[in-house]
Motif scaffolding. Structure first.
Motif, short mmCIF file in Angstrom:
data_model
loop_
_atom_site.label_atom_id
_atom_site.label_comp_id
_atom_site.label_asym_id
_atom_site.label_seq_id
_atom_site.Cartn_x
_atom_site.Cartn_y
_atom_site.Cartn_z
N ILE A 142 -8.06 -0.17 -18.06
CA ILE A 142 -8.49 0.77 -17.02
C ILE A 142 -8.39 0.12 -15.64
O ILE A 142 -7.98 0.75 -14.66
CB ILE A 142 -9.92 1.26 -17.30
N THR A 143 -8.73 -1.16 -15.56
CA THR A 143 -8.64 -1.86 -14.27
C THR A 143 -7.18 -2.08 -13.89
O THR A 143 -6.82 -1.92 -12.72
CB THR A 143 -9.37 -3.20 -14.34
N TYR A 144 -6.36 -2.44 -14.85
CA TYR A 144 -4.95 -2.72 -14.55
C TYR A 144 -4.25 -1.48 -14.01
O TYR A 144 -3.48 -1.55 -13.04
CB TYR A 144 -4.24 -3.22 -15.80
N PHE A 145 -4.52 -0.34 -14.61
CA PHE A 145 -3.80 0.88 -14.21
C PHE A 145 -4.52 1.71 -13.15
O PHE A 145 -3.87 2.45 -12.41
CB PHE A 145 -3.54 1.75 -15.45
N PHE A 146 -5.83 1.60 -13.08
CA PHE A 146 -6.57 2.47 -12.15
C PHE A 146 -7.48 1.69 -11.19
O PHE A 146 -8.17 2.31 -10.38
CB PHE A 146 -7.42 3.48 -12.93
N GLY A 147 -7.52 0.37 -11.28
CA GLY A 147 -8.46 -0.39 -10.50
C GLY A 147 -8.01 -0.75 -9.10
O GLY A 147 -8.79 -1.31 -8.32
N PHE A 148 -6.76 -0.44 -8.75
CA PHE A 148 -6.25 -0.84 -7.44
C PHE A 148 -5.53 0.34 -6.78
O PHE A 148 -4.65 0.96 -7.38
CB PHE A 148 -5.27 -2.01 -7.57
N ALA A 202 -2.24 -4.16 -1.15
CA ALA A 202 -1.64 -4.70 0.07
C ALA A 202 -2.58 -5.68 0.77
O ALA A 202 -2.13 -6.69 1.33
CB ALA A 202 -1.28 -3.56 1.02
N ASP A 203 -3.87 -5.41 0.70
CA ASP A 203 -4.84 -6.27 1.38
C ASP A 203 -5.07 -7.57 0.64
O ASP A 203 -5.28 -8.62 1.27
CB ASP A 203 -6.18 -5.54 1.54
N PHE A 204 -5.05 -7.54 -0.69
CA PHE A 204 -5.48 -8.71 -1.46
C PHE A 204 -4.36 -9.45 -2.17
O PHE A 204 -4.54 -10.62 -2.52
CB PHE A 204 -6.55 -8.29 -2.48
N ASN A 205 -3.25 -8.81 -2.44
CA ASN A 205 -2.15 -9.51 -3.11
C ASN A 205 -1.30 -10.25 -2.08
O ASN A 205 -0.14 -9.94 -1.85
CB ASN A 205 -1.30 -8.53 -3.92
N VAL A 206 -1.91 -11.26 -1.47
CA VAL A 206 -1.26 -12.03 -0.42
C VAL A 206 -1.45 -13.51 -0.73
O VAL A 206 -2.36 -13.92 -1.46
CB VAL A 206 -1.85 -11.71 0.97
N ASP A 207 -0.58 -14.32 -0.15
CA ASP A 207 -0.68 -15.76 -0.34
C ASP A 207 -1.94 -16.28 0.34
O ASP A 207 -2.25 -15.91 1.48
CB ASP A 207 0.54 -16.47 0.24
N THR A 208 -2.65 -17.17 -0.34
CA THR A 208 -3.84 -17.80 0.24
C THR A 208 -3.71 -19.31 0.07
O THR A 208 -3.77 -19.83 -1.04
CB THR A 208 -5.12 -17.31 -0.47
N ALA A 209 -3.53 -19.97 1.18
CA ALA A 209 -3.36 -21.42 1.12
C ALA A 209 -4.66 -22.13 0.78
O ALA A 209 -4.68 -23.16 0.12
CB ALA A 209 -2.84 -21.94 2.46
N LYS A 255 -3.04 1.43 -3.49
CA LYS A 255 -1.95 0.73 -2.80
C LYS A 255 -2.48 -0.13 -1.65
O LYS A 255 -2.01 -1.24 -1.42
CB LYS A 255 -0.94 1.75 -2.27
N GLN A 256 -3.48 0.41 -0.95
CA GLN A 256 -4.03 -0.33 0.16
C GLN A 256 -4.76 -1.59 -0.30
O GLN A 256 -4.66 -2.65 0.32
CB GLN A 256 -4.99 0.56 0.96
N LEU A 257 -5.48 -1.46 -1.42
CA LEU A 257 -6.21 -2.61 -1.95
C LEU A 257 -5.25 -3.72 -2.38
O LEU A 257 -5.48 -4.91 -2.12
CB LEU A 257 -7.08 -2.18 -3.13
#
Length: 504
Positions: free
Chosen positions: A464-470, A476-483, A472-474
């Motif tokens: 449920i989280t994999y398919f409905f937990g995100f 875009a905000d969190f799937n970013v590189d973090t050094a 597009k904006q979420l």
């Protein structure tokens, strides 16, 4: 080596919470180091949350809570207290470390006042404060419930196998002795929590378990030793506190030492024998009958609702109302059928965290948090995943709750079909609950049902989280590189810890 590690953890925490001069109180629960602070702004949240031993940080209206995990917190706290005492001895005048962010005195005062007002508004409601008192009565009993519960389960296994017949009676006595006198301990803690003399509360509560009450008739029928159980002990001790306070107000000081305890025990004892025991017994019986009826007639639906709503109840601080119910069921039946269902909420969190891990492949910070928190999550310590992953993201917290609902529904369905899977103690959940399972089926069947519920919660929470937990904006905000590791923000307004509460 372990002692040095615990001392090092305490030494690392102390400067990050403002130093010894900023500490007003130190305590610990099952998993959290709970600190009273003079100035909240002196805490360096980001550095504190980045410490290897720290699983997360939580705030309520009165304490700053550092999640260290079961076992660890009991060892780190004495080391922390020693360091604070040593620092105060060396420098009696409090010397808090400077605020990392420069602020004027007016800005600092305004910031502190706003934070304090916000925390009080969220947590200091009469209902939550009352429930916190109730939780404080029962939480100290949890270690004994766990220890005796595990011994009872082990003894049952030996009896079923026919092994060590000379030893099993002794193990039975060890396992059941505490439960036979639990009303006394409830009376002691109740009186202490409500501002009375603990031993007087214990003395009045002891009446409930005294065998001689069988000779007393109340409401036309003889009483039974233990009738009313922990609820009767709770009511009796609260009454004793009010009688004692009344006596302290009106009895002359010269007579206080003789008259006050006598009247407290006498008045509260008579009301307990001729009223509270009978009434509390009826309530206790009704609780047990209702739990049995609920799960036998609508177990799947009830399990789905309970498994799904438990974590929101935790966030609201209302879960503490369940602790006396669990204890009453354990006292009556030997186990609580509600805890294995509620434990499924933790399974949903684990599954959701795994989905977040896969959905955010570029966010090394979140993935690192999940990797470090998952082992604790499997063992039923859910705070790191809740406060460090799902709750800050928002939607994954909801999908995790839905995953827990499916697991609870499966365990509830088993109860609806005539079986029962319960726990002999409150506090542990996840895999840690396996040694405490009990019910009306064989241990093999109960383990299989509980394991199936956990797997269902894991899988449902993940899918449920994999398919409905995100959205597009979420993404875009969190799937970013973090050094660097992202800061773990403390969750303000979270409820105080209770064994059976957030630890799922």
């Amino acid at each position: 080596m372990t002692e040095n590690k615990n001392r090092a953890t305490a030494a690392a925490i102390l400067p990050l919470v403002g130093g010894a001069g900023n500490i007003t109180s130190i305590a610990h629960c099952m998993t959290r180091l709970r600190l009273g602070l003079r100035d909240r702004t002196l805490v360096q949240d980001e550095k504190l949350a980045a410490l290897p031993a720290v699983m997360g940080v939580v705030e309520d209206a009165s304490t700053y809570q550092i999640v260290l995990g079961p076992g660890t917190v009991a060892r780190v706290t004495p080391e922390f207290e020693t360091l604070v005492e040593a620092a105060r001895t060396a420098s009696p005048t409090p010397t808090p470390t400077p605020t990392p962010i420069p602020l004027t005195a007016d800005e600092l005062a305004a910031q502190g006042a706003a934070l304090k007002a916000r925390q009080k508004a969220r947590n200091a409601t009469p209902v939550k404060l009352f429930l916190r008192k109730i939780a404080n009565i029962f939480v100290p009993l949890i270690p004994a419930l766990i220890g005796c519960g595990i011994i009872a389960g082990f003894n049952g296994l030996l009896v079923n196998l026919g092994w060590l017949p000379a030893v099993t009676p002794a193990l039975a006595a060890i396992a059941t002795g505490f439960m036979a006198l639990i009303a006394v301990f409830v009376g002691l803690n109740t009186s202490k929590e409500f501002g009375g003399t603990p031993i007087l509360g214990g003395a009045v509560a002891a009446i409930i378990v005294f065998p001689g009450v069988a000779k007393v008739d109340a409401f036309g029928q003889p009483l039974s030793p233990g009738q009313g159980g922990v609820l009767g002990a709770l009511g009796a001790a609260v009454l004793a506190v009010y009688v004692e306070k009344w006596c302290r107000r009106w009895i002359p000081q010269s007579l206080d030492v003789l008259v006050t305890p006598t009247l407290t025990v006498l008045i509260s004892g008579l009301v307990t024998v001729f009223g509270l025991m009978f009434l509390a017994g009826e309530v206790s019986t009704a609780i047990g009958d209702f739990a049995d009826w609920l799960l036998s007639t609508g177990g799947a639906a009830a399990g789905f609702v309970l498994g799904g709503l438990f974590l929101p109840l935790v966030m609201l601080g209302l879960h503490q109302a369940l602790i006396p119910i669990h204890t009453t069921l354990i006292e009556q039946q030997g186990f609580t059928v509600l805890l294995p269902i509620l434990a499924m909420a933790g399974a949903g969190q684990v599954g959701a965290a795994a989905a977040v891990y896969l959905r955010l492949p570029r966010n090394t910070s979140v993935r690192r948090t999940i990797k470090s928190a998952l082992p604790a999550g499997f063992l039923g310590v859910g705070e790191p995943l809740i406060y460090g992953v799902s709750l800050p993201l928002g939607r994954p917290f909801i999908t995790a709750c839905v995953g827990g609902a499916f697991g609870g529904g499966l365990v509830g369905l088993f109860n609806q079909l005539g079986g029962s899977v319960g726990s002999t103690a409150i506090g542990p959940s996840g895999w840690a609950l396996f040694p405490l399972l009990s019910g009306n089926e064989t241990m093999t069947v109960m383990i299989a049902v509980y394991a199936a519920g956990l797997i269902t919660g894991y899988v449902a929470g993940f899918l449920i989280t994999y398919f409905f937990g995100f959205s597009k904006q979420l993404l875009a905000d969190f799937n970013v590189d973090t050094a660097d590791p992202a800061p773990t923000r403390p969750v303000t307004g979270a409820p105080a810890e209770e064994p059976v509460s957030a630890r799922v």
